[in-house]
Motif scaffolding. Structure first.
Motif, PDB file in Angstrom:
ATOM      1  N   PHE A  74       0.790  -1.222  -0.062  1.00 57.58           N
ATOM      2  CA  PHE A  74      -0.146   0.079   0.083  1.00 57.58           C
ATOM      3  C   PHE A  74       1.076   1.333   0.171  1.00 57.58           C
ATOM      4  N   LEU A  75       0.695   2.211  -0.889  1.00 55.10           N
ATOM      5  CA  LEU A  75       1.663   3.021  -1.161  1.00 55.10           C
ATOM      6  C   LEU A  75       0.980   4.348  -1.356  1.00 55.10           C
ATOM      7  N   ASP A  76       1.464   5.237  -0.609  1.00 54.81           N
ATOM      8  CA  ASP A  76       0.998   6.816  -0.272  1.00 54.81           C
ATOM      9  C   ASP A  76       1.582   7.700  -1.456  1.00 54.81           C
ATOM     10  N   ILE A  77       0.853   8.493  -2.066  1.00 50.45           N
ATOM     11  CA  ILE A  77       1.316   9.385  -3.133  1.00 50.45           C
ATOM     12  C   ILE A  77       2.188  10.581  -2.821  1.00 50.45           C
ATOM     13  N   ARG A  78       1.849  11.361  -1.783  1.00 44.17           N
ATOM     14  CA  ARG A  78       2.435  12.353  -1.444  1.00 44.17           C
ATOM     15  C   ARG A  78       3.315  12.281  -0.146  1.00 44.17           C
ATOM     16  N   MET A  79       4.846  12.127  -0.292  1.00 43.70           N
ATOM     17  CA  MET A  79       5.346  11.899   0.876  1.00 43.70           C
ATOM     18  C   MET A  79       6.757  13.019   0.558  1.00 43.70           C
ATOM     19  N   PRO A  80       7.405  13.424   1.625  1.00 41.59           N
ATOM     20  CA  PRO A  80       8.564  14.221   1.397  1.00 41.59           C
ATOM     21  C   PRO A  80       9.540  13.353   0.882  1.00 41.59           C
ATOM     22  N   VAL A  81      10.561  13.915   0.222  1.00 41.71           N
ATOM     23  CA  VAL A  81      11.890  13.289  -0.420  1.00 41.71           C
ATOM     24  C   VAL A  81      11.350  12.491  -1.676  1.00 41.71           C
ATOM     25  N   MET A  82      10.754  11.544  -1.298  1.00 40.66           N
ATOM     26  CA  MET A  82      10.314  10.431  -2.644  1.00 40.66           C
ATOM     27  C   MET A  82       8.887  10.390  -2.146  1.00 40.66           C
ATOM     28  N   GLY A  83       8.156  10.468  -3.309  1.00 43.60           N
ATOM     29  CA  GLY A  83       6.745  10.466  -3.336  1.00 43.60           C
ATOM     30  C   GLY A  83       6.290   8.939  -4.037  1.00 43.60           C
ATOM     31  N   GLY A  84       5.087   8.759  -4.106  1.00 47.32           N
ATOM     32  CA  GLY A  84       4.705   7.377  -4.517  1.00 47.32           C
ATOM     33  C   GLY A  84       5.100   7.241  -6.018  1.00 47.32           C
ATOM     34  N   PHE A  85       5.112   7.985  -6.741  1.00 45.42           N
ATOM     35  CA  PHE A  85       5.427   7.974  -8.288  1.00 45.42           C
ATOM     36  C   PHE A  85       6.845   7.896  -8.411  1.00 45.42           C
ATOM     37  N   GLU A  86       7.698   8.539  -7.567  1.00 47.15           N
ATOM     38  CA  GLU A  86       8.992   8.694  -7.587  1.00 47.15           C
ATOM     39  C   GLU A  86       9.481   7.077  -7.321  1.00 47.15           C
ATOM     40  N   PHE A  87       8.739   6.627  -6.162  1.00 46.06           N
ATOM     41  CA  PHE A  87       9.013   5.476  -5.541  1.00 46.06           C
ATOM     42  C   PHE A  87       8.876   4.122  -6.810  1.00 46.06           C
ATOM     43  N   LEU A  88       7.646   4.265  -7.573  1.00 46.07           N
ATOM     44  CA  LEU A  88       7.513   3.457  -8.514  1.00 46.07           C
ATOM     45  C   LEU A  88       8.636   3.429  -9.705  1.00 46.07           C
ATOM     46  N   GLN A  89       9.122   4.674  -9.814  1.00 47.68           N
ATOM     47  CA  GLN A  89      10.167   4.870 -10.783  1.00 47.68           C
ATOM     48  C   GLN A  89      11.545   3.930 -10.238  1.00 47.68           C
ATOM     49  N   GLU A  90      11.716   3.879  -9.015  1.00 51.51           N
ATOM     50  CA  GLU A  90      12.979   3.457  -8.438  1.00 51.51           C
ATOM     51  C   GLU A  90      12.250   1.839  -8.418  1.00 51.51           C
ATOM     52  N   TYR A  91      11.157   1.436  -8.142  1.00 53.78           N
ATOM     53  CA  TYR A  91      10.745   0.286  -8.088  1.00 53.78           C
ATOM     54  C   TYR A  91      11.033  -0.536  -9.264  1.00 53.78           C
ATOM     55  N   ASP A  92      10.919   0.259 -10.615  1.00 57.20           N
ATOM     56  CA  ASP A  92      10.966  -0.243 -11.648  1.00 57.20           C
ATOM     57  C   ASP A  92      12.328  -0.781 -11.963  1.00 57.20           C
ATOM     58  N   LYS A  93      13.487  -0.176 -11.381  1.00 57.62           N
ATOM     59  CA  LYS A  93      14.703  -0.477 -11.581  1.00 57.62           C
ATOM     60  C   LYS A  93      15.201  -1.769 -10.762  1.00 57.62           C
ATOM     61  N   LEU A  94      14.290  -2.031  -9.838  1.00 63.03           N
ATOM     62  CA  LEU A  94      14.825  -3.294  -8.977  1.00 63.03           C
ATOM     63  C   LEU A  94      14.522  -4.391  -9.543  1.00 63.03           C
ATOM     64  N   GLU A  95      15.580  -5.426  -9.429  1.00 60.85           N
ATOM     65  CA  GLU A  95      15.563  -6.758  -9.948  1.00 60.85           C
ATOM     66  C   GLU A  95      15.328  -7.425  -8.604  1.00 60.85           C
ATOM     67  N   ILE A  96      14.235  -8.009  -8.300  1.00 64.88           N
ATOM     68  CA  ILE A  96      13.746  -8.585  -7.153  1.00 64.88           C
ATOM     69  C   ILE A  96      13.068  -9.898  -7.522  1.00 64.88           C
ATOM     70  N   ASP A  97      13.039 -11.052  -6.836  1.00 63.77           N
ATOM     71  CA  ASP A  97      12.400 -12.321  -7.139  1.00 63.77           C
ATOM     72  C   ASP A  97      10.864 -11.790  -6.754  1.00 63.77           C
ATOM     73  N   GLY A  98      10.054 -12.460  -7.509  1.00 65.88           N
ATOM     74  CA  GLY A  98       8.594 -12.158  -7.651  1.00 65.88           C
ATOM     75  C   GLY A  98       8.045 -10.854  -7.752  1.00 65.88           C
ATOM     76  N   LYS A  99       8.606 -10.188  -8.249  1.00 65.78           N
ATOM     77  CA  LYS A  99       8.285  -8.730  -8.571  1.00 65.78           C
ATOM     78  C   LYS A  99       6.767  -8.726  -9.645  1.00 65.78           C
ATOM     79  N   LYS A 100       6.784  -9.440 -10.355  1.00 64.39           N
ATOM     80  CA  LYS A 100       5.447  -9.096 -11.103  1.00 64.39           C
ATOM     81  C   LYS A 100       4.264  -9.555 -10.122  1.00 64.39           C
ATOM     82  N   ALA A 101       4.478 -10.405  -9.299  1.00 65.17           N
ATOM     83  CA  ALA A 101       3.447 -11.069  -8.466  1.00 65.17           C
ATOM     84  C   ALA A 101       3.232 -10.087  -7.254  1.00 65.17           C
TER      85      ALA A 101
END
Length: 126
Positions: free
Chosen positions: A57-84
């Motif tokens: 569960f991800l909030d949109i508005r947060m200081p430093v790194m918001g929800g959409f910025e989180f998703l940009q970084e998440y996209d770069k992650l190589e973790i097991d089960g990411k698609k699930a």
């Protein structure tokens, strides 16, 4: 029996986290609920493998790194089960741009308006 093993809640607001966590735990939504008050901290936990959520569960508005910025970084992650991993944008935002941006993001399962309720959790699990 819980629907998910691990739920990661990412929100900078302590009160929102307290309330959401209580609802998640009271509804037996997940075996374990992990709270991160920083999107950057959550990315680090995911990258290191110390947190392996089934649902986020991800909030949109947060200081430093918001929800959409989180998703940009998440996209770069190589973790097991990411698609699930299911990611729910949990926000009090009524901005149609946020809702549209969420619906167009490949990682977002659903946009949910705060506060979360047992009915919303039931709908997610069916």
């Amino acid at each position: 029996m819980s629907n998910y093993k691990t739920c990661l809640l990412i929100d900078d607001n302590y009160i929102d986290n307290f309330v959401t966590r209580r609802i998640l735990e009271g509804g037996n939504f997940a075996e374990k609920v992990i709270v991160s008050q920083s999107a950057a901290e959550a990315i680090d936990s995911l990258r290191s493998g110390s947190v392996k959520p089934d649902v986020i569960f991800l909030d949109i508005r947060m200081p430093v790194m918001g929800g959409f910025e989180f998703l940009q970084e998440y996209d770069k992650l190589e973790i097991d089960g990411k698609k699930a991993i299911k990611i729910f944008m949990l926000s009090s935002s009524l901005d149609p741009t946020d809702i549209k941006k969420s619906s167009n993001n490949k990682y977002i399962t659903q946009f949910i308006h705060k506060p979360i309720t047992q009915k919303i959790l039931d709908d997610i699990c069916t």
